[in-house]
Design a protein around this motif. Structure first.
Motif: not given
Length: 736
Positions: A563-573, A600-603, A623-624
Motif C-alpha cells: 500500500p501507498y502508506r507503507r511504500a517507503v522504508i527508512g522513515l521514523e515512527q 513530513g519527509v519529501i521524497v 536515507d530511504l
C-alpha cells in the motif's frame, strides 16, 4: 519407342532438330548423350500433359532449345531436358548421376530446389527464398540460366493457365526474373520477360501502345528503315566497316518511359533504338564522332560503358541524338564481341564456337560476377533488408564518379555522397557530414551524376543517422547504416536496462552484479549479461522476469500489493512522506528524503536537480528506499505526447494505456495543429518498470510521433502538492 505419340496427339519435337541445332555451333557435341537424355526424359514424363493438352516433355525440349540458341554446352542442354524429372517423376539424383554424370545431376538438383521456392509468397518468405536463390548462384550460375529459360517458356505459353495463376506468375516474373535477367546481362531475355508479363498484368495499356504505334507508322512511314539507311551512309563515309541495326522498343519499355517521364505517347520521342556493330574499340569511338557530327547529341544522355564496363561485363557506348524534325533516337555502339556479351550476359562464358569453348575476352567469369553480388548482400542479417538490397541492385543503372585522386567509383543511378563514402570505406561513409561535388559544397541528399568529382568531408564523432536509410541507393550503404543503428540502439537499451536491473534487484534487497546478470542469462536462455540488459531495456523481458530468473524465492505471492502508506522504508515512527512534485519519483527509482515542516519527509529521485538547494543542510537528508514487492497504482506521472490528428487516434491511445493497467487521472491538450495534437496525460502507475513498459509500447505505435516523461508538470489546475504555474510555464505549458 520413346518419343512416339498417339494418333492425333500433339507431337513432341524431334530430337534430331535439337541435336542439329547444338551441332551447328558445337560440332564436337556428343549427339548420343543428347539423344539418351531426350529418350530418358520422354520415358520419365510419359503420360504427363501440360494444361494446354500437349505432352509435358514438349516443355523441357523447348527450354533446351532456348539454351541451345544461346550456344551453351552439352551439360546445360541435358539439364534442360531433365530439369523436371526429379521433381515430377520417379527419377532420382543417383540415377541421373549414374547415367549422365555428377555435374548434370547437381545442375538438375539445383533447378529442382529453385522450382520448389515459392517466390511469390508472403514478403518475409519471399525474401528468405530470394536469399536461397542467390546462394544457389554461388554453386553454378548455369542453374539460374536454366531456370530463367524455364520461366521464359512458361511465360510464352501462359495462356493455358488459370487467370489468377497467370497474374501470380506474371507479377513474380516482373518483380524477380526480369530484373535478374538484366542483372545477369541477358538483356534480350529481360525485355521479352517484361513484355510477356506486361501482356498479362496490363493488357489494355499494352494494346493501347500497340495501336498508337501502328498509327504512328502509318503517319510517318518506315522511320526505322530511313534512319538505318542514313546511319549506314554516315559510318561508311567515315571509312568504317560497321553493321547498323534498328528496332522499335518493346511496349513495356515504352510504357515504363511514359510512367517515368509522366508523358503521353505523342510526346515520347525516343521510342526507336539503333545499334552500330563496329570492327574494334577504336572504330566504336570513330563511329560515335561521325554520328554526333551528323545529328545533334542530347545533353546528359551519353554513357561510355566501354571505358567503364558494368560488373556483368557489359560494354557499349550509349548516346541519344536528335534529328532536324526533333525526333530522338537512342544509339548503342559496340563490337561484335561486346554485342555477344550484351545479349547473353553471364551465359556468354559458356559459349561454344566450332566445337571449342569460345573465349570472349569481355565475358565475365561467373565467379567474379557472383563475388560482386556477395560483397553487397552478405552483410544483410534481416531477410526483408536483403530483399530490399537485392531489388535495389538489380533495378539500378550506373553512374561513374571520381575521387579527388582520380579513381573511378561505380554507383547506381540516384546515388548520393553517402553512397560514395561507403563505396570507398565504411568508416568514411559513417563519418560523412558533407561533400564537395566538383568543388562545390552540397547537402548529403544530392543525387550524383556521371563524371562528377566527389570529396567526402568527415568528422570524428559523427554517426550514421536514421534518415540516411531513405536517402541512400546502394545495398552496401544501407546495410552498413542499419548495422550501425542497431548497435547504437543496443547500447542505448543496455544503458536503460542496467538502470532497470539495478532498481529491480534493490526492490528485493540484492545487487545487480555482472555475476548475477550472467546467471540470469543462463536461466533465461540468453547469451550473456549484456543480452539480458538489452532485452530488459527493449521490454522483451520484465524486471520481475529478471529477478525471478535469479531469486525465485524472493518474489512476492501473486496478489500481495504494497500500500501507498507503507511504500517507503527508512522513515521514523509516525513520520509521513510526500512525493516531490519536481521529480515525482516512482517505486524502483533511487530515492532520498528531505525533511520539511508540516509535510513530513519529501521524497526526491536521487538525480533531482532540486537537491542542490539542500547541499548545505545535511541534517535534513534522510536515507530511504522503496519497499520490495508490487506497489499499488497510486503514483501519478505526466506524459508529454504528440499524436496524429486523425479520427479515433486518441481513443486507441487511451485503450492502450488501459491495457497496461494504468489509470488516466487527467488529460489536457496544450497544442492543436491540423495534422497533430500535443497533450499532457496524467497516468497513475505502480512503479518505474510499468512506466517504461507503457512508454515503449506507446512509442511503437505509428500514431504517436513523440512521447516523453514530463517531471514537475501536471495537466489541469495545480492542486495541493502539485507543480506551480511558474513551473508549468517553465516547461512551456500554458496555464489557464
Amino acid at each position: 519407342m520413346p518419343g512416339q505419340n498417339a494418333p492425333g496427339a500433339i507431337p513432341i519435337p524431334d530430337v534430331e532438330e535439337l541435336v542439329a541445332l547444338v551441332a551447328s555451333y558445337n560440332p564436337k557435341s556428343n549427339g548420343d548423350r543428347l539423344r539418351a537424355a531426350y529418350a530418358y526424359g520422354v520415358a520419365m514424363h510419359d503420360g504427363q500433359f501440360r494444361q494446354s493438352g500437349e505432352p509435358y516433355f514438349c516443355h523441357p525440349v523447348a527450354v533446351a532449345r532456348i539454351l541451345a540458341e544461346q550456344r551453351l554446352d552439352d551439360d546445360t542442354i541435358i539439364t534442360a531436358l531433365l530439369h523436371d524429372t526429379i521433381e515430377d517423376t520417379k527419377a532420382s539424383y543417383s540415377e541421373i548421376s549414374e547415367r549422365f554424370g555428377t555435374e548434370v545431376a547437381m545442375l538438375v538438383d539445383g533447378v529442382t530446389k529453385l522450382t520448389n521456392l515459392q517466390l511469390s509468397s508472403l514478403e518475409t518468405k519471399q525474401a528468405e527464398n530470394f536469399r536461397k536463390l542467390f546462394m544457389a548462384m554461388t554453386k553454378d550460375v548455369r542453374v539460374i540460366v536454366v531456370k530463367m529459360s524455364d520461366r521464359l517458356h512458361n511465360m510464352r505459353t501462359i495462356e493455358s493457365m488459370r487467370r489468377d495463376k497467370q497474374h501470380q506468375k506474371a507479377r513474380e516474373t516482373m518483380d524477380i526474373y526480369a530484373p535478374l535477367a538484366g542483372r545477369m546481362g541477358m538483356q534480350w531475355m529481360r525485355e521479352e520477360l517484361e513484355d510477356l508479363a506486361f501482356r498479362v498484368l496490363n493488357p489494355e495499356a499494352r494494346k493501347s501502345i500497340m495501336v498508337r504505334f501502328i498509327k504512328l507508322q502509318r503517319e510517318t512511314g518506315d522511320v526505322i528503315e530511313r534512319i538505318m539507311k542514313d546511319m549506314r551512309t554516315v559510318v561508311r563515309k567515315a571509312g568504317l566497316q560497321a553493321e547498323v541495326y534498328g528496332r522499335a522498343k518493346k511496349p513495356y519499355s515504352i510504357w515504363r518511359k511514359m510512367e517515368e517521364k509522366k508523358q503521353g505517347f505523342s510526346r515520347l520521342s525516343d521510342i526507336y533504338g539503333f545499334r552500330v556493330i563496329a570492327a574494334d574499340e577504336e572504330d566504336c569511338y570513330r563511329a560515335l564522332g561521325a554520328i554526333h557530327q551528323r545529328w545533334r547529341a542530347v545533353p546528359g544522355r551519353f554513357k561510355d560503358y566501354i571505358s567503364q564496363p558494368k560488373s556483368n561485363g557489359y560494354r557499349s557506348i550509349h548516346t541519344t541524338v536528335s534529328g532536324r524534325d526533333g525526333k530522338r533516337v537512342e544509339v548503342q555502339i559496340r563490337t561484335s564481341e561486346m554485342h555477344d556479351v550484351a545479349e547473353r550476359g553471364v551465359a556468354a562464358h559458356w559459349s561454344y564456337r566450332d566445337g571449342i569453348r569460345y573465349e570472349n575476352k569481355f565475358a565475365v567469369a561467373p565467379t567474379e560476377w557472383i563475388a560482386t553480388l556477395q560483397d553487397t548482400f552478405e552483410s544483410e542479417e534481416n531477410h526483408e533488408e536483403f530483399l530490399d538490397a537485392v531489388k535495389l541492385e538489380m533495378y539500378s543503372d550506373q553512374v561513374f564518379c571520381f575521387t579527388p585522386k582520380g579513381d573511378v567509383i561505380k554507383l547506381p543511378k540516384g546515388a548520393t555522397p553517402i553512397d560514395f563514402g561507403y563505396a570507398i570505406h565504411t568508416r568514411i561513409g559513417s563519418r560523412c557530414v558533407s561533400a564537395r561535388v566538383d568543388g562545390v559544397r552540397v547537402p548529403l541528399w544530392t543525387r550524383l551524376k556521371n563524371g562528377q568529382s566527389i570529396e567526402i568531408i568527415t568528422a570524428e564523432g559523427q554517426e550514421p543517422q536514421a534518415t540516411w536509410v531513405d536517402i541512400v541507393q546502394t545495398g552496401r550503404a544501407r546495410a552498413a547504416i542499419r548495422r550501425a543503428l542497431r548497435e547504437a540502439d543496443r547500447e542505448r537499451f543496455i544503458k536503460l536496462g542496467r538502470e532497470l536491473a539495478r532498481a529491480a534487484f534493490e526492490h528485493v534487497g540484492r545487487k545487480s552484479t555482472d555475476k548475477v546478470l550472467d546467471t540470469a542469462a543462463r536461466n533465461l536462455g540468453l547469451e550473456n549479461g549484456d543480452d539480458v540488459l538489452a532485452n530488459l531495456g527493449m521490454a522483451e523481458i520484465t524486471a520481475r522476469d529478471l529477478v525471478q530468473a535469479v531469486y525465485p524465492e524472493l518474489q512476492k505471492k501473486q496478489g500481495e500489493v504494497v500500500p501507498y502508506r507503507r511504500a517507503v522504508i527508512g522513515l521514523e515512527q509516525g513520520q509521513s512522506f510526500t512525493r516531490a512534485a519536481c521529480c515525482e519519483p516512482l517505486p524502483g527509482e533511487r530515492i532520498v528524503g528531505i525533511t520539511s515542516r508540516g509535510q513530513g519527509v519529501i521524497v526526491h529521485a536521487i538525480n533531482c536537480d532540486t537537491l542542490i538547494d539542500y547541499d548545505d543542510q545535511p541534517e535534513r537528508w534522510v536515507d530511504l528506499h522503496w519497499h520490495s514487492g508490487t506497489h499499488e497504482a497510486a503514483y501519478g506521472v505526466t506524459l508529454d505526447m504528440t499524436i496524429g490528428n486523425d479520427a479515433g487516434v486518441l481513443g486507441r491511445i487511451c485503450t492502450l494505456i488501459g491495457e497496461k493497467k494504468a489509470n488516466i487521472s487527467d488529460l489536457e491538450f496544450v497544442d492543436r495543429k491540423p495534422d497533430f495534437y500535443r497533450l499532457l496525460v496524467r497516468v497513475d502507475l505502480g512503479d518505474i518498470e510499468q512506466l517504461h513498459s507503457l512508454m515503449v509500447m506507446l512509442e511503437a505505435e505509428s500514431e504517436v510521433a513523440a512521447i516523453a516523461r514530463l517531471r514537475g508538470v501536471s495537466p489541469g489546475v495545480p492542486g495541493p502538492g502539485e507543480p506551480s504555474r511558474k513551473m508549468r510555464a517553465k516547461a512551456g505549458v500554458q496555464t489557464p
